[in-house]
Design a protein around this motif. Structure first.
Motif, PDB file in Angstrom:
ATOM      1  N   ALA A 259      -4.923   5.472   5.576  1.00 18.61           N
ATOM      2  CA  ALA A 259      -3.469   5.910   6.263  1.00 18.61           C
ATOM      3  C   ALA A 259      -3.769   5.938   7.810  1.00 18.61           C
ATOM      4  O   ALA A 259      -2.995   5.546   8.453  1.00 18.61           O
ATOM      5  N   ASP A 260      -4.883   6.762   8.178  1.00 18.32           N
ATOM      6  CA  ASP A 260      -5.127   6.869   9.419  1.00 18.32           C
ATOM      7  C   ASP A 260      -5.139   5.596  10.248  1.00 18.32           C
ATOM      8  O   ASP A 260      -4.627   5.578  11.478  1.00 18.32           O
TER       9      ASP A 260
ATOM     10  N   ASP B   3      -1.527   3.497  10.122  1.00 21.08           N
ATOM     11  CA  ASP B   3      -0.509   4.215  10.734  1.00 21.08           C
ATOM     12  C   ASP B   3      -0.576   4.108  12.325  1.00 21.08           C
ATOM     13  O   ASP B   3       0.230   3.822  12.931  1.00 21.08           O
TER      14      ASP B   3
ATOM     15  N   MET C  23       3.019  -1.479   3.254  1.00 22.86           N
ATOM     16  CA  MET C  23       2.826  -0.264   3.857  1.00 22.86           C
ATOM     17  C   MET C  23       2.141   0.570   3.046  1.00 22.86           C
ATOM     18  O   MET C  23       1.928   0.168   1.899  1.00 22.86           O
ATOM     19  N   MET C  24       1.951   1.656   3.607  1.00 24.97           N
ATOM     20  CA  MET C  24       0.908   2.627   2.636  1.00 24.97           C
ATOM     21  C   MET C  24       1.548   3.015   1.318  1.00 24.97           C
ATOM     22  O   MET C  24       1.191   3.416   0.554  1.00 24.97           O
TER      23      MET C  24
ATOM     24  N   VAL D 244       3.427   5.415  17.902  1.00 24.51           N
ATOM     25  CA  VAL D 244       3.130   3.772  17.694  1.00 24.51           C
ATOM     26  C   VAL D 244       4.445   3.306  17.982  1.00 24.51           C
ATOM     27  O   VAL D 244       5.373   3.986  17.749  1.00 24.51           O
TER      28      VAL D 244
ATOM     29  N   GLU E 261       9.381   3.472   2.871  1.00 23.55           N
ATOM     30  CA  GLU E 261       7.877   3.416   3.445  1.00 23.55           C
ATOM     31  C   GLU E 261       8.059   3.979   4.785  1.00 23.55           C
ATOM     32  O   GLU E 261       6.871   4.680   5.253  1.00 23.55           O
TER      33      GLU E 261
ATOM     34  N   GLU F 205       7.884   7.790   4.740  1.00 25.04           N
ATOM     35  CA  GLU F 205       6.583   8.319   4.351  1.00 25.04           C
ATOM     36  C   GLU F 205       5.592   8.212   5.421  1.00 25.04           C
ATOM     37  O   GLU F 205       4.693   9.090   5.758  1.00 25.04           O
ATOM     38  N   MET F 206       5.760   7.116   6.101  1.00 23.75           N
ATOM     39  CA  MET F 206       4.765   7.030   7.338  1.00 23.75           C
ATOM     40  C   MET F 206       4.901   8.199   8.355  1.00 23.75           C
ATOM     41  O   MET F 206       4.135   8.794   8.968  1.00 23.75           O
TER      42      MET F 206
ATOM     43  N   ARG G 219       3.664  11.308   7.388  1.00 21.58           N
ATOM     44  CA  ARG G 219       2.009  11.289   7.545  1.00 21.58           C
ATOM     45  C   ARG G 219       1.761  11.679   8.860  1.00 21.58           C
ATOM     46  O   ARG G 219       0.755  12.353   9.318  1.00 21.58           O
ATOM     47  N   ILE G 220       2.168  10.972   9.846  1.00 19.60           N
ATOM     48  CA  ILE G 220       1.992  11.085  11.502  1.00 19.60           C
ATOM     49  C   ILE G 220       2.463  12.602  11.793  1.00 19.60           C
ATOM     50  O   ILE G 220       1.737  13.017  12.539  1.00 19.60           O
TER      51      ILE G 220
ATOM     52  N   ARG H 156       0.030  15.062  10.807  1.00 18.08           N
ATOM     53  CA  ARG H 156      -1.081  14.914  11.769  1.00 18.08           C
ATOM     54  C   ARG H 156      -0.967  15.698  12.941  1.00 18.08           C
ATOM     55  O   ARG H 156      -1.978  15.830  13.778  1.00 18.08           O
TER      56      ARG H 156
END
Lengths: 495, 495
Positions: A58-59, A62, A438-439, B119, B232, B235-236, B239-240, B243
């Protein structure tokens, strides 16, 4: 035994070579790894390495999402991993890039496709990689001819096709069969004078999801735009066409093929303790299309090998005798081009390549291994390894004389034994080459199981006392020749 | 029997009212339809009506694809069916439109959404119906806050949300639960000062496929854009965000709410031979969103009733005693508005509505009926009907005190017994309100089975000697009151 029975037995015996017993000492040696395999499973499924593959994957994806050949993102992603794998925290001993020159540099640009008659509808599209643009990148408006297969096309007179857009609604049988339409749709239509080809996406299931992938042109045949449309739209156009209604489409694509570029295969060695020059390759490809994240195609496959080495290190296992080499292939999507360059550069060292592995068919529910190579002791080893993976339901294997994964095909064709991760789930082709790769398609637990399978296989093969057995190139012929001699001898005796 | 046991028995007896035996004469009457049901099944599965529903459905949705309330296409599609059902070939006796005024007229316009930092990614979107545009229809660039649920949002201080875009990544539990996010995401975010809401699509599965659907605003709360993104991408972004990276999004939507419009419910009667004023309603809604063809939501459901009457006619069955009324509801997607208008216009005639049926959950693999109404003889009839549908595996039924389908809810809430087609397949919500709701999701055989089930149910209920039994409104209370009286009497006697 009657003489004739004896001769028949002698005649048939060589065909039973595959059922010869395994070398017992070798089997015992493989079995001695059972505690290590149990440790690997425990570490990945319940231990400190649990979830590691998902997190690192994922790291990575993404951050670097559309790693198409020729893009800065692809080269940046390679450099990021080189830097990462060369850091003091990395367990890798040597990390380097090997140039893969002269690669196609295709850029999608903007696309649009509409049904203009007899209804108005915007269609979802993805031009196939390498497709040319519509003339001057402008809208191309033309009548459509809808066919279900090449045979139907070939029955048409050029006058029925000339100046029209050929729509293919070929359905999906298997990826191997159906992708012929991706490759050949444009040139076959162009031979009859078509101005473009719209092709039903190569996949069994769709939610308005077009799939891209590389297309092919033929020398001497007009290059016309080759564009994927969805299964839904291909079927709709066929229904309308069958009703005898005139269909007019408007399509636009300004994709461009720029000058060739150089990309890089990334190589990272975890050095063997006794035979560092002998390598067991674990691999996946780093590039993807310019859609989605390429999480399953193939960053996930690529990541398995990197995590496998971490798992070995985390467990404090003795260094395997041979080197475990991670190769992250570039430009796979363009036709296995990075792998081809690497093979050409290293084909003089084939004896050092003991075993090659790749995962490039997803990690949805890893079942075991697809294996190609020696059918006696080699197959015994593989069978024994996967049997130890029964606790994670990854104990199936399948032997094949053909390819077991994409990028390693040159090696396996040249007689290097190899294995691909066996993931039979059809769902892979739901997402393949779509924006949906995608993830979200990845499951942390399935990835952990794949890591366990991958780690155990690579470690055992890299650590065995003897190199993984290689079929002699004459082995397929020897029994036949022997049979022939015996047959002649038998006939001579009997007659 | 000891006195106390007798009283306990008397006390408990009313609770067992539901296990009282069915009226045997009624049961025998229902069973007498077995040859007719067998004929219906044979006609739809193997006979002349086989494939009829799929064909007519495809003809309709290929011609009228995006039947959103307020569109000319919706009104044209209604007029097309009126004309079609009024033609000399039609088996319908009377066909008319009933105006449904004051309906919202929302137009999507153009949309775009990008992740700008950290991104670059274009996101697939579908603004929710009724969503306002971004200011002046221009790009709105703002930082994102990502939450998993309302609780997480409510814990935030307005200073953390003000001026930002709230992204919801709430996951999917069930449609009923998850759609609360579609309704409330925007106002709840706006209360904290957010400038827009991006909401994970309400669906269990995605191939980069956003789902639209109606959203809701609250009086006195700023109206901000409310836009679906894919599972998708949600969820992305989560996640970002987790972080700790700053996310900047750019979104654009120029959807518009125009002046209210009038649409029409379409009513088509197949007149009963003895009690033409008594009606059994078979229905589905004709409108869909401005995405896909609305093949399963709900043209397929709507078509079942139209074909059912054709099947009855094709088989040459005697006219049922009561009228079978097809109602094609309009503006269902805007909040069951067409059905609400119709109910309000006809609520003085409730005694004439003997039974109401609707299919609005797909026809993937019709299992039977979901039923609401009288739990004694009514349930006996339903149970008996579906048992005759065992040959097509449609013999399940489920009783509920609540809604069994969307548009008929006002009727069932008012005590009219009703049934919805029971299609438990989760796959319905893969396609629901997406561009993927096309004919590709429909299977001709599944539609034929649904037609058989629908035809048999409507015919029998319309033809019974007595009206389908209606629960008395006090039935739930009577046993309890009786129990109470008995309990007081028992206690008085014992103490």
């Amino acid at each position: 035994m009657h003489a004739i029975l004896k001769y028949i037995f002698l005649f048939l015996a060589p065909f039973y070579v595959n059922s010869l017993e395994c070398d017992q000492a070798l089997l015992e040696e493989v079995r001695s790894y059972k505690p290590i395999v149990e440790g690997i499973i425990e570490e990945t499924i319940n231990g400190a390495s649990k979830g590691l593959c998902y997190k690192k994957l994922a790291d990575f994806v993404d951050k670097y999402q559309k790693r198409i050949t020729g893009s800065q993102i692809l080269e940046d992603s390679i450099d990021y991993l080189v830097s990462n794998l060369s850091s003091p925290e990395s367990v890798m001993d040597e990390v380097w890039k090997e140039p893969a020159p002269d690669l196609p540099h295709w850029i999608r640009g903007r696309e649009e496709a509409f049904v203009v008659e007899p209804v108005k509808k915007k269609m979802a599209t993805l031009a196939f990689g390498s497709s040319v643009a519509t003339p001057n990148g402008q809208a191309l408006v033309a009548e459509a001819v809808v066919v279900e297969n090449f045979d139907e096309l070939y029955k048409l007179d050029p006058s029925q096709v000339s100046g029209k857009i050929v729509v293919y609604n070929q359905g999906y049988s298997s990826y191997g069969e159906s992708r012929e339409y991706r490759y050949k749709a444009a040139p076959e239509a162009a031979k009859l004078g078509a101005v473009a080809a719209l092709v039903e996406s190569i996949g069994p299931f769709s939610i308005n999801s077009p799939h891209t992938g590389v297309t092919q042109y033929e020398d001497g045949v007009e290059k016309i735009p080759s564009i994927a449309i969805t299964k839904e739209d291909a079927e709709m156009l066929r229904r309308i066409y069958r009703r005898g209604q005139k269909i007019v489409l408007s399509i636009k694509s300004n994709s461009t093929m720029l000058s060739p570029v150089t990309s890089h295969n990334l190589v990272a060695d975890y050095k063997g303790s006794e035979y560092p020059d002998k390598v067991v390759v674990v691999s996946g490809h780093i590039d993807n299309w310019d859609v989605g994240q390429g999480a399953m195609d193939d960053a996930g496959g690529m990541m398995l090998g990197l995590i496998a080495v971490e798992v070995i290190n985390n467990l404090g296992l003795p260094r395997p005798k041979r080197t475990i080499r991670n190769i992250l292939w570039t430009a796979e999507e363009q036709g296995l081009l990075g792998a081809e360059k690497y093979f050409n550069q290293h084909q003089n060292e084939l004896n050092n390549f003991v075993f090659v592995m790749e995962s490039d068919s997803g990690t949805f529910d890893p079942q075991g291994l697809q294996y190609t190579g020696d059918r006696q002791n080699g197959e015994c080893i593989i069978k024994e390894i996967v049997s130890m993976l029964a606790p994670i339901n990854a104990s199936k294997y399948e032997w094949t004389s053909g390819a077991v994964s994409t990028d390693i095909t040159h090696f396996t064709d040249a007689g290097v034994p190899g294995a691909g991760l066996w993931d039979p789930d059809e769902i892979y082709f739901y997402f393949h080459h779509t924006e949906g790769d995608m993830m979200t398609v990845e499951d942390p637990d399935a990835l952990d199981r794949a890591v366990a399978l991958w780690t155990a296989t690579a470690y055992i093969i890299a650590d065995l006392n003897s190199d993984f057995p290689r079929s002699t190139s004459t082995c397929l012929y020897s029994p036949s020749i022997l049979s022939l001699i015996l047959l002649v001898y038998a006939l001579k005796t009997l007659l």
